[in-house]
Design an enzyme around this catalytic site. Structure first.
Site, PDB file in Angstrom:
ATOM      1  N   SER A 123       0.817  -1.210   0.000  1.00  0.00           N
ATOM      2  CA  SER A 123       0.000   0.000   0.000  1.00  0.00           C
ATOM      3  C   SER A 123       0.847   1.255   0.000  1.00  0.00           C
ATOM      4  O   SER A 123       0.307   2.364  -0.042  1.00  0.00           O
ATOM      5  CB  SER A 123      -0.921   0.005   1.230  1.00  0.00           C
ATOM      6  OG  SER A 123      -0.164  -0.140   2.416  1.00  0.00           O
ATOM      7  N   HIS A 144      -3.352  -3.650  -5.121  1.00  0.00           N
ATOM      8  CA  HIS A 144      -3.618  -3.247  -3.740  1.00  0.00           C
ATOM      9  C   HIS A 144      -5.081  -3.507  -3.408  1.00  0.00           C
ATOM     10  O   HIS A 144      -5.968  -2.786  -3.861  1.00  0.00           O
ATOM     11  CB  HIS A 144      -3.269  -1.765  -3.549  1.00  0.00           C
ATOM     12  CG  HIS A 144      -3.523  -1.265  -2.161  1.00  0.00           C
ATOM     13  ND1 HIS A 144      -3.880   0.029  -1.887  1.00  0.00           N
ATOM     14  CD2 HIS A 144      -3.491  -1.907  -0.965  1.00  0.00           C
ATOM     15  CE1 HIS A 144      -4.052   0.176  -0.588  1.00  0.00           C
ATOM     16  NE2 HIS A 144      -3.816  -0.983  -0.008  1.00  0.00           N
ATOM     17  N   GLU A 156      -6.559  -1.418  -6.477  1.00  0.00           N
ATOM     18  CA  GLU A 156      -5.704  -0.494  -7.231  1.00  0.00           C
ATOM     19  C   GLU A 156      -4.659  -1.305  -7.993  1.00  0.00           C
ATOM     20  O   GLU A 156      -3.987  -2.161  -7.413  1.00  0.00           O
ATOM     21  CB  GLU A 156      -4.980   0.470  -6.283  1.00  0.00           C
ATOM     22  CG  GLU A 156      -5.872   1.493  -5.618  1.00  0.00           C
ATOM     23  CD  GLU A 156      -5.099   2.414  -4.713  1.00  0.00           C
ATOM     24  OE1 GLU A 156      -5.228   3.634  -4.864  1.00  0.00           O
ATOM     25  OE2 GLU A 156      -4.361   1.923  -3.822  1.00  0.00           O
ATOM     26  N   ASN A 195      -4.367   5.757  -0.608  1.00  0.00           N
ATOM     27  CA  ASN A 195      -3.601   6.106   0.579  1.00  0.00           C
ATOM     28  C   ASN A 195      -2.956   7.482   0.489  1.00  0.00           C
ATOM     29  O   ASN A 195      -2.694   8.106   1.519  1.00  0.00           O
ATOM     30  CB  ASN A 195      -2.542   5.045   0.863  1.00  0.00           C
ATOM     31  CG  ASN A 195      -3.131   3.851   1.594  1.00  0.00           C
ATOM     32  OD1 ASN A 195      -4.149   3.964   2.268  1.00  0.00           O
ATOM     33  ND2 ASN A 195      -2.505   2.698   1.450  1.00  0.00           N
TER      34      ASN A 195
END
Length: 288
Positions: A123, A144, A156, A195
C-alpha cells in the site's frame, strides 16, 4: 462458471489480507495454495478462512455448498516450492521492503511457468523498486486490495515501466471479470490513489487526539455525523492496525518527504504498549 483468468493461484501470507485474497480467488473458482512461514501461521490462516467463509454463508451471501467449495479449493503450506506451478502469485506479507524483496527473489528460482505473474499487495512501497530487485521485473505488478477483502469492491492496479501491457490487461481482467471487483489504475507514486488521500487524513486525526484537542470518540463522531463518513478516522485507523498504518505512513514519508505523511509519536507509544488496534482489542478505542 467460466474458467478463471488464472486457474492455479498462490498467495504469500495468511494474515487478514492474505486469507481474504485467498477466499475471493477460491470464490472465483481458482485452485489456491497459501504459503506462510510457520505451522502456527498455517493453522491461523486456515481458521481465518473458515470463519470468513462461514460468516458469509450464515449471512446468506454465499450458500453452504459454495462455502464448502471455497474451503475445498484452498490448501495451506509452509514451503515456497509448493508454488512452483502457479500461474499467478499474490504477495500479501508484512509491509517491509526487505521481506518482500527476499520472497520475490526466492520466487525467481521457484516459478516454472515463464508467463507466471507476481503481484504485490503493498500500500506504500514503490512497485518499480520491488520489481527491479528481482530477476524478472516485467512480471511484477501492484494489486492493492482493501480490508476486508471479500467485502471491499476496489483494487488499485499499479504497473511499472517494465510491465508489458498484456500483463496489465490479464491482471485487470482477473480483478474485474474474475473476482468481480472494480479496478482503478495508478502511477507508481507514493500512496497510489487511495492512501495518498487517506493516510494524511488519518494521521491528522491521530495528531488531534494526541494534542488533546478532542478525544477519539468526539473526533470520530464529528466525521460520521458531521461529514457523513461511514466510519470515523480513528476507528478506521484501529481497523487498519496502528502498526500497519505507522509502517505505511513511514514508507510514504520516506519516499515523498512530505511532512503530512510523518507518523505521529502516539503511534510508536501505542504499538509499544500493544495497543495495535481492533486486532489487539485496543487502539484509540477498546474492543471486546
Amino acid at each position: 462458471m467460466s474458467a478463471p483468468v488464472f486457474e492455479r493461484i498462490g498467495v504469500l501470507g495468511g494474515g487478514l489480507m492474505g486469507a481474504g485474497i485467498a477466499e475471493v480467488c477460491a470464490r472465483a473458482g481458482a485452485e489456491v495454495r497459501v504459503v506462510v512461514t510457520t505451522e502456527r501461521s498455517r493453522g491461523a490462516a486456515r481458521a481465518r478462512l473458515e470463519r470468513s467463509a462461514g460468516a458469509a454463508a450464515a449471512k446468506g451471501r454465499i450458500s453452504a455448498e459454495e462455502r464448502d467449495a471455497v474451503l475445498s479449493r484452498v490448501t495451506f503450506g509452509t514451503d515456497l516450492g509448493e508454488l512452483a506451478d502457479r500461474q499467478l502469485v499474490l504477495e500479501s506479507v508484512t509491509e517491509d521492503e526487505n521481506t518482500k524483496v527476499k520472497l520475490f527473489r526466492q520466487l525467481d528460482a521457484v516459478l516454472t511457468d515463464p508467463a507466471a505473474v507476481v503481484t504485490t499487495n503493498t500500500s506504500s512501497l514503490p512497485v518499480t523498486r520491488l520489481a527491479e530487485a528481482t530477476g524478472h521485473p516485467g512480471r511484477l505488478i501492484g494489486t492493492h486490495f482493501f480490508n476486508p477483502v471479500p467485502a471491499m469492491p476496489l483494487v488499485e492496479i499499479t504497473a511499472t515501466a517494465h510491465t508489458p501491457e498484456a500483463t496489465v490487461a490479464r491482471v485487470a481482467e482477473f480483478v474485474t471479470a474474475g473476482l468481480g471487483k472494480e479496478a482503478i489504475r495508478s502511477t507508481d507514486r507514493a500512496g497510489f490513489v487511495v492512501n495518498a488521500l487517506l493516510v494524511p487524513y488519518l494521521l491528522a486525526a491521530a495528531r488531534m487526539a494526541e494534542s488533546g484537542h478532542a478525544d477519539a470518540a468526539d473526533i470520530d463522531k464529528g466525521m460520521t455525523l458531521g461529514c457523513g463518513h461511514p466510519m470515523g478516522p480513528l476507528r478506521l485507523a484501529d481497523l487498519v492496525g496502528i502498526d500497519t498504518l505507522r509502517a505505511v505512513a513511514a514508507g510514504l514519508y520516506e519516499e515523498s518527504g512530505d511532512p503530512a505523511y510523518a507518523p505521529p509519536e502516539i503511534f510508536t507509544r501505542m504499538v509499544e504498549a500493544g495497543h495495535r488496534g481492533q486486532k489487539a482489542g485496543r487502539g484509540f478505542h477498546t474492543y471486546t
